[in-house]
Design a protein around this motif. Sequence first.
Motif, PDB file in Angstrom:
ATOM      1  N   MET A 163      -6.776  -7.166   7.815  1.00  0.00           N
ATOM      2  CA  MET A 163      -7.489  -6.710   7.582  1.00  0.00           C
ATOM      3  C   MET A 163      -8.103  -5.641   5.919  1.00  0.00           C
ATOM      4  SD  MET A 163      -6.272  -5.994  10.221  1.00  0.00           S
ATOM      5  CE  MET A 163      -6.784  -4.278  11.338  1.00  0.00           C
ATOM      6  N   ARG A 213       1.319  -1.423  -0.428  1.00  0.00           N
ATOM      7  CA  ARG A 213       0.160  -0.194  -0.139  1.00  0.00           C
ATOM      8  C   ARG A 213       0.501   0.771   0.308  1.00  0.00           C
ATOM      9  NH1 ARG A 213      -4.795   1.540   3.902  1.00  0.00           N
ATOM     10  NH2 ARG A 213      -3.159   1.416   5.568  1.00  0.00           N
ATOM     11  N   GLY A 231      -6.404   6.605   6.724  1.00  0.00           N
ATOM     12  CA  GLY A 231      -6.570   4.753   6.476  1.00  0.00           C
ATOM     13  C   GLY A 231      -6.839   3.441   7.437  1.00  0.00           C
ATOM     14  N   TYR A 232      -6.496   3.483   8.310  1.00  0.00           N
ATOM     15  CA  TYR A 232      -6.901   2.593   9.318  1.00  0.00           C
ATOM     16  C   TYR A 232      -8.276   1.836   9.931  1.00  0.00           C
ATOM     17  CZ  TYR A 232      -1.284   2.044   9.857  1.00  0.00           C
ATOM     18  OH  TYR A 232      -0.469   2.479   8.954  1.00  0.00           O
ATOM     19  N   ILE A 233      -8.202   1.055  10.450  1.00  0.00           N
ATOM     20  CA  ILE A 233      -8.917   0.608  10.866  1.00  0.00           C
ATOM     21  C   ILE A 233      -9.259   1.158  12.574  1.00  0.00           C
ATOM     22  CG2 ILE A 233     -11.226  -1.122  11.182  1.00  0.00           C
ATOM     23  CD1 ILE A 233      -9.746  -2.919   9.240  1.00  0.00           C
ATOM     24  N   ALA A 236      -9.620  -2.472   5.121  1.00  0.00           N
ATOM     25  CA  ALA A 236      -9.251  -1.430   5.202  1.00  0.00           C
ATOM     26  C   ALA A 236     -10.230  -0.835   4.523  1.00  0.00           C
ATOM     27  CB  ALA A 236      -8.418  -0.689   5.283  1.00  0.00           C
ATOM     28  N   GLY A 283      -4.080  -1.336  14.557  1.00  0.00           N
ATOM     29  CA  GLY A 283      -3.073  -1.376  14.083  1.00  0.00           C
ATOM     30  C   GLY A 283      -2.607  -2.145  12.865  1.00  0.00           C
ATOM     31  N   ASP A 284      -1.553  -2.586  12.803  1.00  0.00           N
ATOM     32  CA  ASP A 284      -0.648  -2.332  11.295  1.00  0.00           C
ATOM     33  C   ASP A 284      -0.489  -3.709  11.747  1.00  0.00           C
ATOM     34  OD1 ASP A 284       0.943  -3.389   9.006  1.00  0.00           O
ATOM     35  OD2 ASP A 284       0.954  -1.143   8.805  1.00  0.00           O
ATOM     36  N   ALA A 285      -1.038  -4.814  11.198  1.00  0.00           N
ATOM     37  CA  ALA A 285      -0.943  -6.126  10.880  1.00  0.00           C
ATOM     38  C   ALA A 285       0.419  -6.677  10.840  1.00  0.00           C
ATOM     39  CB  ALA A 285      -2.791  -6.580  10.798  1.00  0.00           C
ATOM     40  N   GLY A 286       0.600  -6.259   9.766  1.00  0.00           N
ATOM     41  CA  GLY A 286       2.282  -6.645   8.922  1.00  0.00           C
ATOM     42  C   GLY A 286       3.240  -6.734  10.128  1.00  0.00           C
TER      43      GLY A 286
HETATM   44  N1  URA Z   1      -3.547  -2.738   7.635  1.00  0.00           N
HETATM   45  C1  URA Z   1      -3.777  -2.635   8.249  1.00  0.00           C
HETATM   46  O1  URA Z   1      -2.655  -3.238   9.321  1.00  0.00           O
HETATM   47  N2  URA Z   1      -4.642  -2.133   8.880  1.00  0.00           N
HETATM   48  C2  URA Z   1      -5.025  -1.362   9.580  1.00  0.00           C
HETATM   49  O2  URA Z   1      -5.677  -0.942  10.155  1.00  0.00           O
HETATM   50  C3  URA Z   1      -6.111  -0.854   7.246  1.00  0.00           C
HETATM   51  C4  URA Z   1      -5.141  -1.629   7.140  1.00  0.00           C
END
Ligand code: URA
Length: 209
Positions: A133, A104, A192-194, A135, A199-202
Amino acid sequence: MSKFQVLNHPLIQHKLTIIRSKHTGTKVFREVANEIAELMVYEITRDLPLADVEVETPMGKSTQKMIAGKKLAVIPILRAGLGMVDGVLQLIPAAKVGHIGMYRDEKTLKPHEYFVKLPSDIDQRDLFIVDPMLATGGSANMAIEALKKRGAKHMRLVVLVAAPEGVKAVQEEHPDVDIYAASLDEKLTDSGYIFPGLGDAGDRLFGTK
Ligand code: URA
């Protein structure tokens, strides 16, 4: 219109709360994300077709059931989707695994495809696309597009957390793809986060930042 289903089994809800917590570290996050994926696949595969087979038990011959129909494959959207693969394979160990690499753009938030490697018989398999996620729906839509372009016909999207915006985007663009989530969250933030999300899943899966 495709189906959107929240799989809110108590175990799934409990485990999702664990990984939402910012105090949960990489090791537990990884383990529990896979456990949720496993529980979700257990629920989703309730509709797998069965066929009669002959089995000879120590007591004699009888007719019993085994899974029939198309073979399965799991397709993680890189990189966070990798965090759900082991959970799926716990229940479907013979499934093939294809990979779709999307990243992204931090500024535009638009997804880009950089890697696609799929089983050669992708057109004959039922696919579980996994990504923690959902999103904006941009990556999911591009991944589904990439799969369809290569002959895939039947696929479902399995996510841990979905934003309403992402569900709508996928349903509008791919009305033939059912979506399953462990939770439908409130909204997407401006970045752009949920929310509340996790948080950032990766980053949370791999311990990066
Ligand atoms: N990707 C993520 O890892 N977290 C989000 O909240 C949205 C996109």
